[in-house]
Enzyme design. Structure first.
Site, mmCIF file in Angstrom:
data_model
loop_
_atom_site.group_PDB
_atom_site.id
_atom_site.type_symbol
_atom_site.label_atom_id
_atom_site.label_comp_id
_atom_site.label_asym_id
_atom_site.label_seq_id
_atom_site.Cartn_x
_atom_site.Cartn_y
_atom_site.Cartn_z
ATOM 1 N N TYR A 196 5.008 -27.900 -38.658
ATOM 2 C CA TYR A 196 5.502 -27.585 -37.301
ATOM 3 C C TYR A 196 6.647 -26.566 -37.368
ATOM 4 C CZ TYR A 196 8.187 -28.791 -33.019
ATOM 5 O OH TYR A 196 8.907 -28.766 -31.857
ATOM 6 N N ALA B 120 7.680 -24.841 -40.209
ATOM 7 C CA ALA B 120 7.378 -23.683 -41.060
ATOM 8 C C ALA B 120 6.472 -22.678 -40.355
ATOM 9 C CB ALA B 120 6.746 -24.150 -42.365
ATOM 10 N N LYS C 28 -5.404 -26.407 -40.860
ATOM 11 C CA LYS C 28 -4.062 -26.178 -41.414
ATOM 12 C C LYS C 28 -3.687 -24.701 -41.413
ATOM 13 C CE LYS C 28 -3.553 -30.501 -42.826
ATOM 14 N NZ LYS C 28 -2.469 -31.412 -42.953
ATOM 15 N N THR D 6 10.363 -25.940 -47.285
ATOM 16 C CA THR D 6 10.339 -26.817 -46.100
ATOM 17 C C THR D 6 9.465 -28.047 -46.318
ATOM 18 O OG1 THR D 6 8.385 -26.098 -44.825
ATOM 19 C CG2 THR D 6 10.302 -24.652 -44.755
ATOM 20 N N ALA D 7 8.513 -27.989 -47.273
ATOM 21 C CA ALA D 7 7.529 -29.072 -47.405
ATOM 22 C C ALA D 7 8.201 -30.386 -47.794
ATOM 23 C CB ALA D 7 6.469 -28.701 -48.443
ATOM 24 N N LYS E 97 15.270 -37.727 -47.625
ATOM 25 C CA LYS E 97 15.892 -36.421 -47.360
ATOM 26 C C LYS E 97 17.268 -36.335 -48.013
ATOM 27 C CE LYS E 97 14.300 -33.511 -45.221
ATOM 28 N NZ LYS E 97 13.403 -32.450 -45.752
ATOM 29 N N VAL F 37 13.676 -31.816 -34.026
ATOM 30 C CA VAL F 37 13.170 -30.499 -33.645
ATOM 31 C C VAL F 37 12.154 -30.646 -32.517
ATOM 32 C CG1 VAL F 37 12.155 -28.357 -34.463
ATOM 33 C CG2 VAL F 37 13.472 -29.769 -36.057
HETATM 34 P P1 NAP Z 1 5.367 -31.370 -40.654
HETATM 35 O O1 NAP Z 1 4.715 -30.578 -39.599
HETATM 36 O O2 NAP Z 1 4.825 -32.722 -40.977
HETATM 37 O O3 NAP Z 1 5.445 -30.500 -41.967
HETATM 38 C C1 NAP Z 1 5.636 -31.069 -43.236
HETATM 39 C C2 NAP Z 1 5.002 -30.151 -44.255
HETATM 40 O O4 NAP Z 1 5.165 -30.730 -45.566
HETATM 41 C C3 NAP Z 1 3.491 -29.994 -44.038
HETATM 42 O O5 NAP Z 1 3.119 -28.682 -44.328
HETATM 43 C C4 NAP Z 1 2.910 -30.960 -45.072
HETATM 44 O O6 NAP Z 1 1.593 -30.620 -45.499
HETATM 45 C C5 NAP Z 1 3.895 -30.745 -46.203
HETATM 46 N N1 NAP Z 1 3.733 -31.795 -47.210
HETATM 47 C C6 NAP Z 1 3.944 -33.129 -47.077
HETATM 48 N N2 NAP Z 1 3.623 -33.754 -48.222
HETATM 49 C C7 NAP Z 1 3.214 -32.797 -49.097
HETATM 50 C C8 NAP Z 1 2.751 -32.787 -50.433
HETATM 51 N N3 NAP Z 1 2.627 -33.909 -51.159
HETATM 52 N N4 NAP Z 1 2.424 -31.596 -51.004
HETATM 53 C C9 NAP Z 1 2.512 -30.437 -50.313
HETATM 54 N N5 NAP Z 1 2.948 -30.380 -49.028
HETATM 55 C C10 NAP Z 1 3.278 -31.538 -48.443
HETATM 56 O O7 NAP Z 1 6.884 -31.616 -40.285
HETATM 57 P P2 NAP Z 1 8.046 -30.569 -39.886
HETATM 58 O O8 NAP Z 1 8.749 -31.144 -38.747
HETATM 59 O O9 NAP Z 1 7.543 -29.200 -39.776
HETATM 60 O O10 NAP Z 1 8.977 -30.721 -41.164
HETATM 61 C C11 NAP Z 1 9.282 -29.627 -42.009
HETATM 62 C C12 NAP Z 1 10.576 -29.887 -42.705
HETATM 63 O O11 NAP Z 1 11.615 -30.006 -41.747
HETATM 64 C C13 NAP Z 1 10.584 -31.192 -43.517
HETATM 65 O O12 NAP Z 1 11.323 -30.957 -44.692
HETATM 66 C C14 NAP Z 1 11.348 -32.154 -42.604
HETATM 67 O O13 NAP Z 1 11.966 -33.182 -43.327
HETATM 68 C C15 NAP Z 1 12.340 -31.189 -41.966
HETATM 69 N N6 NAP Z 1 12.915 -31.654 -40.707
HETATM 70 C C16 NAP Z 1 12.094 -31.875 -39.632
HETATM 71 C C17 NAP Z 1 12.654 -32.308 -38.437
HETATM 72 C C18 NAP Z 1 11.807 -32.584 -37.203
HETATM 73 O O14 NAP Z 1 12.309 -33.139 -36.225
HETATM 74 N N7 NAP Z 1 10.542 -32.178 -37.179
HETATM 75 C C19 NAP Z 1 14.031 -32.490 -38.334
HETATM 76 C C20 NAP Z 1 14.829 -32.214 -39.443
HETATM 77 C C21 NAP Z 1 14.252 -31.790 -40.620
HETATM 78 P P3 NAP Z 1 0.323 -31.346 -44.811
HETATM 79 O O15 NAP Z 1 0.176 -30.748 -43.439
HETATM 80 O O16 NAP Z 1 -0.803 -31.000 -45.727
HETATM 81 O O17 NAP Z 1 0.630 -32.819 -44.760
#
Ligand code: NAP
Length: 367
Positions: free
Chosen positions: A22, A24, A50, A91-92, A175, A208
């Site tokens: 989301y 990235a 994806k 970011t992953a 985290k 986010v």
């Molecule tokens: P997201 O859409 O779930 O993205 C997470 C990403 O990590 C996806 O591309 C996912 O791939 C990948 N991932 C998870 N496990 C993996 C693995 N074993 N190997 C390779 N890739 C893997 O969530 P997001 O909100 O964009 O989060 C992105 C970053 O922002 C994360 O580090 C999260 O902790 C951080 N963050 C998010 C928020 C929020 O509110 N959304 C707030 C603060 C920080 P798949 O699609 O294949 O599962």
């Protein structure tokens, strides 16, 4: 606002891990619009759910998109994608807050091993000069109740989460561990910052919100917004505050953290905190009464009872219900020159995207 050193960085490609995510996806979009050559890692580059939206975005942008397969658990999985890159955005990380089955297997291991694997690949790739790590405010605090134990009325970058563990708030724990590990690995290079191969800059976004570029996302903010449309809050809003930041501002924060030569340290990315009831009021003012947005608060006792039905343990609910949650994001504003959108704009734009993409079920509409 400090100047962004784009000219020297533009020569080398940039790597984005978890590029379909989301957050990235917006980062990749902004990088491509600025003419960067983006090496994007995903778990399965052949899965159109994806990658389809990324390829559509790349079409017509001045930058180029190259997709690579990489899993966080694979020690050498990132080497090929990273070759020749100057800047790495890591970011992953798994984002599971509700109904965590096995915290160690599902969160802690992929988050920490992934950080280690990516940073060890960075150590093997001399072209990399900077890593931007997507951490989170949950590495700064554990529960809203923690605010009562600090000096001042808000969390800032000097605070670390000291109250989460494998059983209580395991996502926050994953985290915290991975950000700490990243600082440790960065610090194990030459002690003299000038002679180190790469430096680390961390962004710590709040919850986010804002439009998703893909309909195939289940990031926490997306689930929170869908709850407003699917009737989860029809009995009333829990007394919860959410520290909100817009996904488009988070992407910009990453880019500035990556390109500003003097960027360093942690950066809390939060626009403002809103209660669930305030969010409902914003939604009603934009979308009227067609959806079951709550009109009143539920008591903490009722919210506590309902929490497990939503996959949230009562111990977590207890330490967050009824507590204010405030952050100081002056550092990101001053050092990165960021301007945050008002949270009301993110809330409204996000719900509109869910409607436009058919992700709020029609059945949720009132007759
Ligand atoms: P997201 O859409 O779930 O993205 C997470 C990403 O990590 C996806 O591309 C996912 O791939 C990948 N991932 C998870 N496990 C993996 C693995 N074993 N190997 C390779 N890739 C893997 O969530 P997001 O909100 O964009 O989060 C992105 C970053 O922002 C994360 O580090 C999260 O902790 C951080 N963050 C998010 C928020 C929020 O509110 N959304 C707030 C603060 C920080 P798949 O699609 O294949 O599962």
């Amino acid at each position: 606002m400090p100047m962004i050193d784009q000219t020297s960085q533009l020569r080398a490609p940039v790597l984005v891990t978890g590029a379909n995510g989301y957050v990235a996806s917006w980062l990749v979009k902004r990088l491509l619009e600025r003419g960067f050559d983006v090496h994007a890692t995903v778990r399965d580059p052949r899965d159109p759910r994806k990658t389809g939206h990324l390829e559509a975005i790349a079409h017509g942008c001045p930058g180029t998109l190259s997709l690579f397969r990489a899993d966080l658990l694979d020690p050498h999985g990132f080497d090929r994608a990273m070759a020749g890159c100057g800047l790495v955005f890591h970011t992953a990380s798994p984002l599971i807050v509700r109904n965590v089955e096995d915290p160690q297997r599902d969160l802690v291991e992929p988050a920490t091993l992934g950080t280690r694997n990516v940073l060890e690949a960075v150590n093997r790739t001399p072209s990399v000069r900077r890593v931007v790590l997507t951490s989170s405010i949950v590495a700064v605090y554990g529960d809203a109740a923690d605010l009562q134990g600090i000096d001042g009325d808000r969390f800032d970058e000097s605070h670390w989460n000291t109250t989460s563990n494998e059983r209580h708030q395991p996502y926050s724990w994953s985290k915290t561990l991975s950000e700490r590990l990243a600082w440790k690995i960065a610090g194990e290079q030459a002690h003299d910052r000038e002679r180190a191969q790469w430096d680390l800059v961390v962004v710590n976004p709040g919850l986010v919100l804002g439009p998703s570029l893909s309909i195939h996302t289940s990031a926490e903010g997306v689930l929170v917004m869908r709850d407003f449309g699917n009737g989860y809050y029809r009995f009333g809003a829990p007394a919860l505050e959410l520290a909100i930041v817009d996904v488009r501002d988070v992407a910009e924060g990453h880019i500035r953290a990556g390109l500003l030569p003097n960027a360093r340290g942690r950066h809390i990315l939060v626009s403002e905190s809103l209660s669930v009831l305030e969010m409902a009021g914003i939604l009603r003012s934009h979308f009227g009464d067609a959806f079951p947005f709550p009109r009143q608060a539920v008591s903490n006792a009722a919210a506590l009872m309902l929490a497990p039905s939503r996959g949230i343990p009562q111990a977590v609910a207890k330490r967050n219900l009824g507590y204010p949650l405030r952050f100081d994001s002056r550092r990101a504003r001053d050092r990165l020159g960021l301007t945050f959108r008002p949270a009301a704009e993110s809330v409204a734009d996000h719900f509109r995207q869910l409607l436009d993409d058919g992700l709020v079920p029609a059945a949720a509409r009132r007759p």
